[in-house]
Design an enzyme around this catalytic site. Structure first.
Site, PDB file in Angstrom:
ATOM      1  N   ASP A   1      39.479 -26.071  -9.664  1.00 13.97           N
ATOM      2  CA  ASP A   1      38.439 -25.560  -8.758  1.00 13.97           C
ATOM      3  C   ASP A   1      38.241 -26.452  -7.527  1.00 13.97           C
ATOM      4  OD1 ASP A   1      37.950 -23.723 -10.875  1.00 13.97           O
ATOM      5  OD2 ASP A   1      36.471 -25.063 -11.766  1.00 13.97           O
TER       6      ASP A   1
ATOM      7  N   GLU B   1      34.749 -14.154  -9.061  1.00  9.71           N
ATOM      8  CA  GLU B   1      34.177 -15.514  -8.982  1.00  9.71           C
ATOM      9  C   GLU B   1      34.902 -16.296  -7.892  1.00  9.71           C
ATOM     10  OE1 GLU B   1      34.913 -17.355 -12.809  1.00  9.71           O
ATOM     11  OE2 GLU B   1      37.072 -17.388 -12.509  1.00  9.71           O
TER      12      GLU B   1
END
Ligand code: FUB
Length: 365
Positions: free
Chosen positions: A55, A265
């Site tokens: 991420d 997301e």
């Protein structure tokens, strides 16, 4: 099995052996990035291998590249659709002077034990700088199991960061991405469905018995990512949380059933040639997709996908301009072969003359 798949399987297996030796180091360590290596079958190589990272939110601070990733760790928690196996407990910040340069792991920048309201699962963070202070934004479940977004501050881009005593008022769900516009205003984009709990928020309240996946209203507009302007002290929302509207070229909202295109997301915002590019993961279909708007609040017109699925279930990215070139920071599971033990990578991203983004294939042909 075709040759490329065999090659990837082999690399994943050897990667798992290597991963056994991988340490969850807390100390400052350094490693060298490598260029695309055709022998491995991957477009680019993990930028570090002393810890697992995912991420990646990349920023340029003081002429240096700082990466704010999740710090993936081994866990006893069984894998499920809720993402319970992503059981991270701290953040390490990485930096490098240039793409393909030496990477420094600055050690623990913030631990879950130092966040007074945190329960478990420190997920994808982001960072921002304003008025001499660096801000680290992070999603974590509170003690009752509800994801909220917190903020921590430091005078140093690599931390250590000190967490505010409570989550940002009005925040919920996961994956904060903070974008500062050319006029100095900052906005937080956030949200994620399934384990990210976005579908459990209706009318400002959390429904603990709500859906585990999405709204389950297949023919209705899909759930939207959220955007909120940040106050001048960067510690709270200035005004209401709004929907990031994603529409098709006819102006119609993308629908819940449209898993190839709808938001899942990992939202990110970058500005290119005066246009606002909202980029995001389609989750269970594993694409990175983008939509373009004229304002930070949108609406954003769906344009297409720009990255094919990586190895591993999740796909999460950031986009950064460095010296006139654009780069995408992303992750896959090359080192471990396990979906919750990921490694950060970077490669160039190209905007075409018409404003569309060139497709990136994370595997070399
Ligand atoms: O790292 C945990 C979660 O996985 C992130 O919050 C999502 O974006 C996905 O990458």
């Amino acid at each position: 099995m075709n040759e490329l798949r065999k090659l990837i399987l082999f690399t994943a297996v050897t990667g798992m052996a290597f991963a056994g030796a991988c340490q969850q180091a807390n100390q400052k360590t350094e490693s060298k990035t490598t260029n695309a290596d055709k022998k491995t079958g991957y477009l680019s190589q993990p930028i570090i291998s002393n810890i697992y990272t995912a991420d990646p939110s990349a920023h340029l601070f003081n002429g240096k590249i700082y990466i704010y990733p999740s710090h993936d760790i081994e866990t006893e928690t069984k894998e499920n659709d809720n993402g319970d196996h992503f059981d991270m407990r701290d953040y390490h910040i990485l930096s490098m002077d240039s793409i393909n340069g030496k990477v420094t792991d600055h050690g623990v920048a913030l631990s879950i034990g130092d966040i007074p309201w945190a329960g478990r699962q420190l997920w994808a963070p982001d960072a921002a700088f304003k008025n001499g202070t660096y801000y680290l934004y992070f999603p974590v479940k509170d003690k009752s199991g509800v994801f909220r977004i917190g903020v921590a501050t430091s005078k140093n881009p690599a931390g250590p960061f000190k967490a505010e005593p409570t989550p940002i008022k009005g925040s919920f769900s996961i994956d904060p991405a903070v974008f500062t516009d050319t006029d100095g205003a900052s906005y937080m984009y956030f949200g994620g469905i399934w384990g990210g709990q976005l579908q459990r928020w209706n009318n400002g309240a959390y429904d603990k018995n709500g859906s585990k996946t999405d709204s389950q209203k297949e023919n209705e507009p899909a759930l939207s990512a959220k955007v909120a302007k940040l106050s001048s002290d960067m510690l709270s929302f200035d005004g209401e949380v709004k929907d990031v509207q994603l529409v098709d070229k006819q102006g119609k909202p993308l629908l819940t059933k449209d898993h190839d295109r709808r938001f899942f997301e990992g939202g990110w915002m970058h500005k290119f040639n005066g246009k606002y590019y909202f980029t995001y993961s389609t989750g269970d279909t594993h694409y990175l997709a983008y939509a373009i708007g004229d304002k930070p609040y949108g609406p954003f017109v769906y344009e297409g996908t720009f990255m094919k699925p990586v190895q591993g279930w999740t796909t999460h990215h950031s986009i950064l301009e460095i010296n006139g070139k654009w780069y995408i920071f992303y992750h896959d599971t090359q080192l471990s072969g396990k979906t919750h033990l990921r490694n950060v990578k970077v490669t160039e991203l190209k905007h075409k003359a018409d404003g569309t983004i060139e497709m990136i294939d994370p595997f070399v042909k």
